[in-house]
Design a protein around this motif. Sequence first.
Motif, PDB file in Angstrom:
ATOM      1  N   ASP A 223       0.952  -1.308   0.561  1.00  0.00           N
ATOM      2  CA  ASP A 223      -0.468   0.175   0.404  1.00  0.00           C
ATOM      3  C   ASP A 223       0.866   1.367  -0.569  1.00  0.00           C
ATOM      4  O   ASP A 223       1.715   1.793   0.232  1.00  0.00           O
ATOM      5  N   VAL A 225       0.854   5.341   1.486  1.00  0.00           N
ATOM      6  CA  VAL A 225       0.368   6.136   2.877  1.00  0.00           C
ATOM      7  C   VAL A 225       0.872   7.564   2.755  1.00  0.00           C
ATOM      8  O   VAL A 225       2.120   8.351   2.397  1.00  0.00           O
ATOM      9  N   TYR A 226      -0.139   9.150   2.239  1.00  0.00           N
ATOM     10  CA  TYR A 226       0.037   9.993   2.076  1.00  0.00           C
ATOM     11  C   TYR A 226      -0.562  10.701   3.310  1.00  0.00           C
ATOM     12  O   TYR A 226      -1.162  10.348   3.724  1.00  0.00           O
ATOM     13  N   THR A 227       0.434  11.259   4.077  1.00  0.00           N
ATOM     14  CA  THR A 227       0.228  12.868   4.649  1.00  0.00           C
ATOM     15  C   THR A 227       0.185  14.056   3.785  1.00  0.00           C
ATOM     16  O   THR A 227       0.850  13.542   3.469  1.00  0.00           O
ATOM     17  N   TYR A 286      -4.202   5.222   0.673  1.00  0.00           N
ATOM     18  CA  TYR A 286      -4.852   6.078   2.253  1.00  0.00           C
ATOM     19  C   TYR A 286      -3.957   7.432   1.581  1.00  0.00           C
ATOM     20  O   TYR A 286      -2.827   7.440   2.179  1.00  0.00           O
ATOM     21  N   VAL A 288      -3.922  10.597   4.626  1.00  0.00           N
ATOM     22  CA  VAL A 288      -4.474  10.842   5.690  1.00  0.00           C
ATOM     23  C   VAL A 288      -4.430  12.194   6.109  1.00  0.00           C
ATOM     24  O   VAL A 288      -3.471  13.045   6.073  1.00  0.00           O
ATOM     25  N   LEU A 331       0.643   6.377  12.238  1.00  0.00           N
ATOM     26  CA  LEU A 331       0.101   6.101  10.724  1.00  0.00           C
ATOM     27  C   LEU A 331       0.095   4.303  10.042  1.00  0.00           C
ATOM     28  O   LEU A 331      -1.117   4.058   9.344  1.00  0.00           O
ATOM     29  N   VAL A 334      -3.813   3.847  11.035  1.00  0.00           N
ATOM     30  CA  VAL A 334      -4.862   3.529   9.220  1.00  0.00           C
ATOM     31  C   VAL A 334      -5.763   2.039   9.445  1.00  0.00           C
ATOM     32  O   VAL A 334      -5.311   1.220   8.834  1.00  0.00           O
ATOM     33  N   LEU A 337      -5.015  -1.428   6.945  1.00  0.00           N
ATOM     34  CA  LEU A 337      -3.676  -0.993   5.380  1.00  0.00           C
ATOM     35  C   LEU A 337      -2.881  -2.118   5.991  1.00  0.00           C
ATOM     36  O   LEU A 337      -2.824  -3.238   6.994  1.00  0.00           O
ATOM     37  N   TYR A 343       5.555   4.828   2.739  1.00  0.00           N
ATOM     38  CA  TYR A 343       5.260   6.094   3.168  1.00  0.00           C
ATOM     39  C   TYR A 343       5.430   7.208   2.265  1.00  0.00           C
ATOM     40  O   TYR A 343       6.718   7.825   2.275  1.00  0.00           O
ATOM     41  N   ARG A 419       3.922  -2.237   9.318  1.00  0.00           N
ATOM     42  CA  ARG A 419       2.966  -1.623   9.976  1.00  0.00           C
ATOM     43  C   ARG A 419       3.174  -2.536  11.646  1.00  0.00           C
ATOM     44  O   ARG A 419       3.033  -2.062  12.391  1.00  0.00           O
TER      45      ARG A 419
END
Length: 554
Positions: A223, A225-227, A286, A288, A331, A334, A337, A343, A419
């Motif tokens: 996956d 993940v963005y912030t 995802y 965030v 994170l 999530v 996830l 990331y 994770r």
Amino acid sequence: MKQIVKRLLPRPALRAAAFRLPLRQRVRIAKLLAGGPVRTRGPVAPAASSPARAWHDNLQTVTGLLDAAGLDYFCVPHTDPKRSAVAVAAEHRAAVLRLLRGQGAAQVVRTLDTAGRRVSPQRCAVVQVHRAGTGRAGAPQLDGAYACEIEFWATVKDKGWQAPRQVGPRAHKVGTVLSVDNPVQYVPAERLSAFMPRDGEPRYRSRAVYAEPGPTDVRFPIDVVYTWVDGDDPAWRIRKAQALGEDPDDSFAGLATNASRFTSRDELLYSMRSLHAFAPWVNHIYLVTDDQTPSWLDLDSAYVTLVSHKEIFGDVGRLPTFNSHAIESRLHRVPGLAEHFLYFNDDMILGRPVLPTQFFFANGVAKFFPSSSLVDVNPPAPADAPVDVAAKNNRRLLQERFGTQLYQKMRHVPYPLLRSVLEEIETELHVESHATASHQFRDRGDLSIPSSLAHYWAHSTGRSVPGSISHTYIDLGRLIAPVMLARLVRQRNVDVFCLNDTDSAVADLAEQAGMVRDFMESYFPFHAPWELSGRMDLTQRTRQPEPAGAPARG
């Protein structure tokens, strides 16, 4: 004049003089270096124009022709994951060439030897086929890099074999000698190329030997993940102003609250387009946010899930938060996830095709990318930047836990993460982790977990090893930035690039935004499938008015 500038600018003296010009003139020089105007008018190409779609289209063109002509074939994994390969018996070479000649100008056809050199049709061992055309504004987007190559395999009969063998003209990952009775099997694209997503459909005619994954093939989902924050959102800026009023600004927090840190140039839009173009194997994205939604994002998309800070913080920490360290510390919370994920900050952008193995090994071990920049060996000092204080806090905890010293920072590139490692850090460093989550602005007690600590923690426990990745960093506040952008859009020679600006004057922000948009629209002239088809024209968007009570920008 254009040719003179292009010919002479590489000389150091003239280049140095150009860098002293006003921003508008430097942008003009950048456009000249790019071989013409970077800004292009009209609609961008649809999502179907992606490299993955080009891979499928070129392969389906070839297999469709062979099926219609009744010629036997099977697909094999190409040594270059960006290309596909189809094996055809050598005795059918003349028939294949006749089929391709009948396609006219719609297809580009090149006859090659086994080393990829152009040869006459009568001598060729390989025929390369791809659709004609280039990307918008002449940028090479979907050219021969994603071609299908037809290989002519010889049939050999030996007394020592029960059945004849088919022998390929060049090396392959699995092998180039097959028994003719190896069963036909239809395989998904992922079995033919590590670049392709795990879609399952369509399937291509191949052989059973190519149907099973090898020991170095990544088979688990990865996956992203963005912030993300939209610093131009009036509601968000009011929340920030109120938080600053409750917690008076000091010199340390001020380093992390200037306008340029939160200014949106739509980097997220283009970073996610880069995933669509250059990492189609990503399982899910995802995003965030502090209950913010990009104006161009289709909330019904099956590819992207919007995640609120409330979902990952729960009853831990303090919201709203404007501390990236605090957000990053959560994170792993999530929902849904995957164990393996990347990331991304929104200013991290893929510059060319990448494979899962650039970030993870097939056995699940992650990679990390140390920087040549070093962490100051002295204890935290009042003059230290927030990121340096967090690195020193990380170092102290690693010394206490593993007896190792942290010397290097991490490159500002996508971070491969597990994770389970982040969950373990929260459990074992419960007090420090939750303290980081509680700081609304960057604090001297912060940890930088997914961007540094987690990689050294995973390495110390046998779950991560150093890797390498090609990248470049462009500070938009530097005089050289326009020329660096122009070179990058022409060369496209790095895996990842980052566009950032930590402390520019407010007066420069609008021109910087225009320059970045010109560059990005040239690099990624297509929509991704999660973009709204009727989204606003970003080149015509106007700035939102300043909200009452917002802090001054700059």
